[in-house]
Write an enzyme that holds these catalytic residues in place. Structure first.
Site, PDB file in Angstrom:
ATOM      1  N   ASP A  31       0.861  -1.177   0.000  1.00 38.38           N
ATOM      2  CA  ASP A  31       0.000   0.000   0.000  1.00 38.38           C
ATOM      3  C   ASP A  31       0.898   1.228   0.000  1.00 38.38           C
ATOM      4  OD1 ASP A  31      -1.993   1.845   0.278  1.00 38.38           O
ATOM      5  OD2 ASP A  31      -2.698   1.142   2.219  1.00 38.38           O
ATOM      6  N   ASP A  62      -7.684  -7.026   0.852  1.00 36.56           N
ATOM      7  CA  ASP A  62      -6.836  -7.108   2.034  1.00 36.56           C
ATOM      8  C   ASP A  62      -7.616  -6.566   3.199  1.00 36.56           C
ATOM      9  OD1 ASP A  62      -5.453  -4.335   3.218  1.00 36.56           O
ATOM     10  OD2 ASP A  62      -6.321  -4.121   1.217  1.00 36.56           O
ATOM     11  N   CYS A 113     -13.252 -27.660   8.622  1.00 38.66           N
ATOM     12  CA  CYS A 113     -11.944 -27.068   8.308  1.00 38.66           C
ATOM     13  C   CYS A 113     -10.830 -28.091   8.485  1.00 38.66           C
ATOM     14  CB  CYS A 113     -11.713 -25.868   9.221  1.00 38.66           C
ATOM     15  SG  CYS A 113     -10.135 -25.025   8.954  1.00 38.66           S
ATOM     16  N   CYS A 122      -7.501 -27.064   8.602  1.00 43.68           N
ATOM     17  CA  CYS A 122      -6.276 -26.342   8.967  1.00 43.68           C
ATOM     18  C   CYS A 122      -5.585 -27.056  10.129  1.00 43.68           C
ATOM     19  CB  CYS A 122      -6.590 -24.901   9.339  1.00 43.68           C
ATOM     20  SG  CYS A 122      -7.243 -24.656  11.011  1.00 43.68           S
ATOM     21  N   CYS A 178      -7.502 -26.797  13.532  1.00 38.27           N
ATOM     22  CA  CYS A 178      -8.702 -27.621  13.656  1.00 38.27           C
ATOM     23  C   CYS A 178      -8.370 -29.110  13.701  1.00 38.27           C
ATOM     24  CB  CYS A 178      -9.667 -27.320  12.509  1.00 38.27           C
ATOM     25  SG  CYS A 178     -10.482 -25.706  12.651  1.00 38.27           S
ATOM     26  N   HIS A 187      -5.756 -20.473  11.801  1.00 38.05           N
ATOM     27  CA  HIS A 187      -7.115 -20.868  11.416  1.00 38.05           C
ATOM     28  C   HIS A 187      -7.812 -19.780  10.604  1.00 38.05           C
ATOM     29  CE1 HIS A 187     -11.206 -22.325  11.449  1.00 38.05           C
ATOM     30  NE2 HIS A 187     -11.550 -21.092  11.829  1.00 38.05           N
TER      31      HIS A 187
END
Length: 372
Positions: free
Chosen positions: A93, A267, A305, A307, A310, A336
């Site tokens: 940015d 974002d 999930c 991930c 999890c 997560h």
């Protein structure tokens, strides 16, 4: 070819599209969410943990890097990629929003913004040419033009002034980037919720030949419904052959609505900030770790999930860590939440390519209404 956007699929019932953006550090598959690494690090994650999550692209911030450690040091350390330990694409940015939201004693003029650092009070200056030069010297893949980002609500006069100065700065930013630098440059469109000003800004900025375009000045105080309507009308004003980036937005429902409006890049600090504050994003809606209902729950945060958090941790354990203020919970929750956001973008891309985007959007919007 760096800078080329290839649209590979379109949703017949909306402006949603799936595409590919070529950069110097790899192809970015769109739509994509950029984890926010403001000062050169995604909060709560080591570089190898970020790598395992495999985002298409990450975001850093020119204002924060300018304040510390300084562009010169980033360059001396081999550029932002080497300093971060990240080999994929990076977008920075321009820092315009932070100058107007964080810096002290601002003086805005045609040549840029003079301000005092919010860290140590040092006097600094950010102008269009230096903004582009700083991002180029840090070696980023996508740089952003300097813009004026007024908070909402704002008067028509304030919005007109922001649009005019943003366009003039955009022209100077475009001229400041050397040919063949390997850095893509995106222009930013302003105008608040005023469609007439958004149209004017889009026409002026698009005429300058940027590699992509961004909608700035959203999620700065306006109601979500007003933002969704304005984005839906403003995004199609941007050139179809270039990527469209909706800056600083947002929640899962913000994102799927914006994808439907034709936006490609996003974002926001929400997934990482919420992780630090004990809120998990899941397929069944937000889960607040401090809630007593999770005290003895042996199940994962999200049964749907896969991930690492999890797969290995129960809600009861995460709640315990959060209440005990253990640092590990920040890492586990951040992994997560970012996995959730990145999976959401992969799902959206798949849905666009298979004609299922309307159904996926409806599911995400329904889940966002629940709070656990």
């Amino acid at each position: 070819m760096a800078g080329a956007l290839r649209v590979v699929a379109r949703d017949p019932a909306s402006w949603a599209r799936a595409g590919e953006l070529a950069t110097a550090h790899g192809v970015v598959h769109l739509p994509a969410f950029m984890p926010v690494g403001t000062a050169g690090s995604v909060k709560g994650l080591a570089p190898w943990e970020l790598e395992r999550l495999a985002p298409e692209i990450v975001l850093a911030n020119t204002y924060h890097l300018l304040v510390r450690p300084g562009v010169e040091l980033v360059e001396r350390l081999g550029g932002l990629h080497r300093m971060m330990g990240w080999s994929g694409p990076i977008l920075t940015d321009s820092g315009g929003f932070q100058v107007f939201s964080l810096a002290h004693r601002r003086r805005v003029g045609e040549d840029g913004v003079e301000f005092r650092s919010h860290v140590d009070g040092a006097e600094l200056r950010l102008g269009p040419e230096w903004c582009v030069e700083a991002q180029r010297r840090m070696g980023v893949d996508v740089a952003m033009a300097l813009d004026v980002c007024p908070a909402l609500p704002a008067t028509r006069a304030e919005l007109e002034k922001a649009v005019g100065l943003t366009s003039r700065w955009a022209r100077r930013c475009r001229a400041a980037l050397p040919a063949g630098s390997g850095t893509l440059l995106f222009g930013i469109v302003q105008g608040g919720l005023d469609l007439e000003l958004r149209r004017r800004s889009a026409e002026e900025v698009a005429a300058l030949g940027f590699d992509g375009h961004a909608l700035g000045g959203f999620s700065v105080g306006e109601p979500p419904e007003a933002m969704w309507e304005a984005v839906e009308r403003a995004a199609p004003l941007l050139p179809d052959e270039r990527p469209r980036y909706l800056m600083g937005v947002g929640t899962p429902r913000d994102i799927v609505n914006a994808v439907a409006s034709g936006c490609d890049l996003f974002d926001c600090v929400i997934p990482t900030r919420n992780a630090r504050n004990g809120l998990l994003h899941t397929s069944r809606g937000p889960v607040v770790l401090k809630n007593a209902r999770w005290k003895a729950d042996p199940g994962p945060p999200d049964p749907a999930c896969d991930c690492p958090t999890c797969r290995r941790c129960s809600l009861a354990y995460l709640r315990h860590l959060y209440l005990a203020r253990e640092a590990a919970v920040v890492v586990l929750a951040t992994v997560h939440n970012l996995h959730f956001y990145l999976s959401l973008m992969r799902l959206a891309r798949w849905a666009i390519m298979t004609g299922r985007f309307a159904a996926v959007r409806a599911e995400v919007l329904a889940a966002a209404e629940a709070v656990g």
